[in-house]
Write an enzyme that holds these catalytic residues in place. Sequence first.
Site, mmCIF file in Angstrom:
data_model
loop_
_atom_site.group_PDB
_atom_site.id
_atom_site.type_symbol
_atom_site.label_atom_id
_atom_site.label_comp_id
_atom_site.label_asym_id
_atom_site.label_seq_id
_atom_site.Cartn_x
_atom_site.Cartn_y
_atom_site.Cartn_z
ATOM 1 N N GLY A 99 0.750 -1.249 -0.033
ATOM 2 C CA GLY A 99 -0.065 -0.052 0.150
ATOM 3 C C GLY A 99 0.941 1.174 -0.091
ATOM 4 O O GLY A 99 0.533 2.111 -0.714
ATOM 5 N N THR A 100 1.854 1.325 0.749
ATOM 6 C CA THR A 100 2.890 2.353 0.962
ATOM 7 C C THR A 100 3.303 2.521 -0.411
ATOM 8 O O THR A 100 3.101 3.987 -0.971
ATOM 9 C CB THR A 100 4.001 2.147 1.732
ATOM 10 O OG1 THR A 100 3.320 1.812 3.092
ATOM 11 C CG2 THR A 100 4.817 3.414 1.960
ATOM 12 N N ASN A 106 -7.683 3.724 9.484
ATOM 13 C CA ASN A 106 -7.167 2.480 10.036
ATOM 14 C C ASN A 106 -7.323 2.623 11.428
ATOM 15 O O ASN A 106 -7.379 1.627 12.158
ATOM 16 C CB ASN A 106 -5.828 2.360 9.378
ATOM 17 C CG ASN A 106 -5.040 3.735 9.588
ATOM 18 O OD1 ASN A 106 -5.332 4.557 8.779
ATOM 19 N ND2 ASN A 106 -3.873 3.740 10.380
ATOM 20 N N ALA A 119 -2.304 -6.512 0.080
ATOM 21 C CA ALA A 119 -2.744 -7.673 0.391
ATOM 22 C C ALA A 119 -2.630 -8.098 1.816
ATOM 23 O O ALA A 119 -3.500 -8.858 2.128
ATOM 24 C CB ALA A 119 -1.581 -8.668 -0.299
ATOM 25 N N THR A 170 11.533 -7.893 -11.681
ATOM 26 C CA THR A 170 10.702 -9.106 -11.615
ATOM 27 C C THR A 170 9.718 -9.218 -10.679
ATOM 28 O O THR A 170 9.980 -8.762 -9.530
ATOM 29 C CB THR A 170 11.848 -10.090 -11.825
ATOM 30 O OG1 THR A 170 12.984 -9.892 -12.511
ATOM 31 C CG2 THR A 170 11.177 -11.351 -11.969
ATOM 32 N N CYS A 210 3.887 4.770 16.751
ATOM 33 C CA CYS A 210 5.224 4.567 17.451
ATOM 34 C C CYS A 210 6.211 4.988 16.372
ATOM 35 O O CYS A 210 6.143 4.055 15.385
ATOM 36 C CB CYS A 210 5.220 3.370 17.842
ATOM 37 S SG CYS A 210 6.771 3.266 19.019
HETATM 38 N N1 PLP Z 1 -2.852 2.740 4.031
HETATM 39 C C1 PLP Z 1 -3.734 2.462 5.212
HETATM 40 C C2 PLP Z 1 -4.906 3.103 5.453
HETATM 41 C C3 PLP Z 1 -3.053 1.446 5.998
HETATM 42 O O1 PLP Z 1 -3.720 1.039 7.012
HETATM 43 C C4 PLP Z 1 -1.685 0.706 5.483
HETATM 44 C C5 PLP Z 1 -1.082 0.010 6.458
HETATM 45 O O2 PLP Z 1 -1.119 0.015 7.659
HETATM 46 C C6 PLP Z 1 -1.151 1.492 4.470
HETATM 47 C C7 PLP Z 1 -1.805 2.379 3.616
HETATM 48 C C8 PLP Z 1 0.167 0.832 3.902
HETATM 49 O O3 PLP Z 1 0.177 -0.660 3.661
HETATM 50 P P1 PLP Z 1 1.294 -1.402 3.435
HETATM 51 O O4 PLP Z 1 1.658 -1.977 4.723
HETATM 52 O O5 PLP Z 1 1.059 -2.540 2.442
HETATM 53 O O6 PLP Z 1 2.680 -0.725 2.974
#
Ligand code: PLP
Length: 389
Positions: A72-73, A152, A201, A240, A328
């Site tokens: 996600g990041t 989150n 994922a 890859t 944290c």
């Molecule tokens: N966005 C939200 C709302 C999240 O809760 C998180 C993970 O805690 C992320 C993005 C980041 O995802 P990833 O851990 O796959 O980098």
Amino acid sequence: MPVERSYLDWNATAPMRPQAQEALREALAVSGNPSSVHAEGRAARGLVERAREQVAALVGAQSSNVFFTSGGTEANMLALTPAIETAGERRPRGRLLMSAIEHPSVRAGGRFSREMAEDIPVMADGRVDLAALAVAVGKASRPLVSLMLANNETGVVQPVAEAAAIVHAAGGLLHVDAVQGPGRIPCNIGNLSADLLTLSAHKIGGPKGVGAIVRRSEDIHFPDPLIRGGGQERGIRAGTENVAGIAGFGAAAEAARGQFSGEAVHMKALRDVLESGLKAISQSAVIFGETAERLPNTTLFTVEGIKAETAIIALDLDGVAASSGAACSSGKVQPSHVLAAMGVPPALLHGAVRVSLGWATTQADVEYFLDAWRKVASGLSKKEQGIAA
Ligand code: PLP
């Protein structure tokens, strides 16, 4: 049935679904590189493309609009760039507007400079202030707006479709960090009217270290990839492919989609038991975002006098994995930027405990938590009475 530990931190990460584990194991046995033309390479390519279809189906997109990333990041970082293009519009986007409660991977602003980024406030219930959004998009020319599907920490669901209408009317683009949504609430890119959607994922029962950026249509282009090289992922993300991780992601997506309605009802029923039990034990419990629509699995709460770090450690020692609403960083517990943005008074900022459930959570897990919380709460009231706990 007794449980040894109760894992209630599904918003941090979900245990891997059996279907994902199976797909991952099978993919590890495939030796080819998806870019190779021989049979082994084609087998690996087949796994990646099947997963692309499974992930696309989860959010109602076309598979050609799904691009795999390391999570996600990275997907957020890839999307948040002034260079993002739509057909016929090649000018850079001059402004990033983002809600004040976004995940740190969005709050960092991607490839926009700090001066180009602007916060959109949220209301006391944790939902973005749409009136403020309308004013901000009205002042910015063709902005990129980033609004998460659900927070989150609090679980509060954001009015994404309403925000999309405002953003589009002003000629802007909407990126939605949907990481916490799928498998819990409906998450269809078309119904949300999102232009770009971030997925991860490991929040839906797939492996860690894999995610995707999904675009609404082929009209949206990423001329500014983060990783250049061999041209994988149609030039948008070189390197890859993480074939096994992607296969696991696909299987998790299919399971999350197939089991969505049953799992969402299951989580909501258990969360209701948890919240009423919590209120019976701690009458002064405040549940953040309680008046807004929330994810069916999340409770972020505080009780007067509680210190989150102490409560989390006590719960852990008692076999319960929960987390604090505070992030944290470098060993220092920071007050939650989400609660601060909601205008929560400083006295309550340090006390938030987050409990998040998942499809495998049982009634016994919830009872285990309530028993452990009873002990934390009785320690608190002893302290209030001046009795050594
Ligand atoms: N966005 C939200 C709302 C999240 O809760 C998180 C993970 O805690 C992320 C993005 C980041 O995802 P990833 O851990 O796959 O980098």
